[in-house]
Design an enzyme around this catalytic site. Sequence first.
Site, PDB file in Angstrom:
ATOM      1  N   THR A  12      -0.609  -0.666  13.333  1.00  0.00           N
ATOM      2  CA  THR A  12      -1.113  -1.988  13.696  1.00  0.00           C
ATOM      3  C   THR A  12      -2.626  -1.930  13.660  1.00  0.00           C
ATOM      4  O   THR A  12      -3.243  -1.108  14.358  1.00  0.00           O
ATOM      5  CB  THR A  12      -0.620  -2.400  15.091  1.00  0.00           C
ATOM      6  OG1 THR A  12       0.802  -2.564  15.047  1.00  0.00           O
ATOM      7  CG2 THR A  12      -1.258  -3.705  15.541  1.00  0.00           C
ATOM      8  N   ALA A 108       3.788 -11.524   5.379  1.00  0.00           N
ATOM      9  CA  ALA A 108       2.541 -12.180   5.793  1.00  0.00           C
ATOM     10  C   ALA A 108       1.328 -11.378   5.363  1.00  0.00           C
ATOM     11  O   ALA A 108       0.304 -11.945   4.965  1.00  0.00           O
ATOM     12  CB  ALA A 108       2.547 -12.383   7.308  1.00  0.00           C
ATOM     13  N   ASP A 109       1.430 -10.043   5.424  1.00  0.00           N
ATOM     14  CA  ASP A 109       0.280  -9.215   5.059  1.00  0.00           C
ATOM     15  C   ASP A 109      -0.079  -9.366   3.589  1.00  0.00           C
ATOM     16  O   ASP A 109      -1.268  -9.292   3.218  1.00  0.00           O
ATOM     17  CB  ASP A 109       0.548  -7.751   5.392  1.00  0.00           C
ATOM     18  CG  ASP A 109       1.827  -7.212   4.739  1.00  0.00           C
ATOM     19  OD1 ASP A 109       2.711  -8.010   4.370  1.00  0.00           O
ATOM     20  OD2 ASP A 109       1.934  -5.979   4.602  1.00  0.00           O
ATOM     21  N   ASP A 133      -1.704  -2.710  -2.401  1.00  0.00           N
ATOM     22  CA  ASP A 133      -1.822  -2.305  -1.000  1.00  0.00           C
ATOM     23  C   ASP A 133      -0.976  -1.053  -0.776  1.00  0.00           C
ATOM     24  O   ASP A 133       0.248  -1.084  -0.859  1.00  0.00           O
ATOM     25  CB  ASP A 133      -1.346  -3.438  -0.088  1.00  0.00           C
ATOM     26  CG  ASP A 133      -1.624  -3.167   1.386  1.00  0.00           C
ATOM     27  OD1 ASP A 133      -1.979  -2.019   1.728  1.00  0.00           O
ATOM     28  OD2 ASP A 133      -1.490  -4.098   2.194  1.00  0.00           O
TER      29      ASP A 133
END
Length: 266
Positions: A12, A108-109, A133
């Site tokens: 996180t 969402a990322d 990513d």
Amino acid sequence: MLLTVDVGNSHTTLGVFAGDDLRCELRLSTRAGWTRDEIAADLRQALILCDLNFSDLGDAIVASVVPPALPPLVEALRRYADLDPLVVGPGVKTGMPIRYDPPQDVGADRIVTAVAAHARHQQSAEEGLIVVDFGTATTFDVVSPRPEYLGGAIAPGIGISADALFTRAAKLPRVDAAKPATVIGRNTVAAIQSGLVYGYVGLVEGIIARMKAELDWPSRVVATGGFAPLVARESTAIDVVDDTLVLEGLRLIYARNRKAGIVGVA
């Protein structure tokens, strides 16, 4: 100040912005069964490292790909920081149409990093982007020049691949993904590292080349995530590495929704 939170499968990531400036960046381990109070305690301790506390925060925005972690996180921010965070999802203004079927299936990322990559790295109106990513999964996302989110590809991450070798092959040790001295490994550890690193370089370059062949415009390749620097050093396919892409994307999405009157002023 604005708190930005990206909940990933392994980590996180937190960012605190004062206006447009990223004042601090912090990383926590994402834990199964995280409770509201545990999250609040972890957030409080993390903020102390930046000489901040909950009272310094004016608002928050959250993106999560771990559904069980989202409700306790939102609860923690409401109860202990007196914040009602904006959660990236359906109905949130991103400034980027999503051409995916169905749109809500996109993590969402992935949308957040695409928004930031377009804002930071598109160099001309005729240029698109491919965002890679390197997280728990390695994702490839394509952004058109307009911009629009067009979709992409998902592959197992480097860490997952290393763990799979260790758990499924009895005689192979667990090793860190690091560049070996030579491509031809002279021992088992070096041989595994060569397969992981150069195998991923080949995977990344191959997918990028095939994506570019399907597009009608030139595309700049932006990499982010923990293993991005390692792979970028060995690949000519990556144009730029941006470590804070997801945090900047959250800040931009928050600003667009604040301008639209969806969230309050931090």
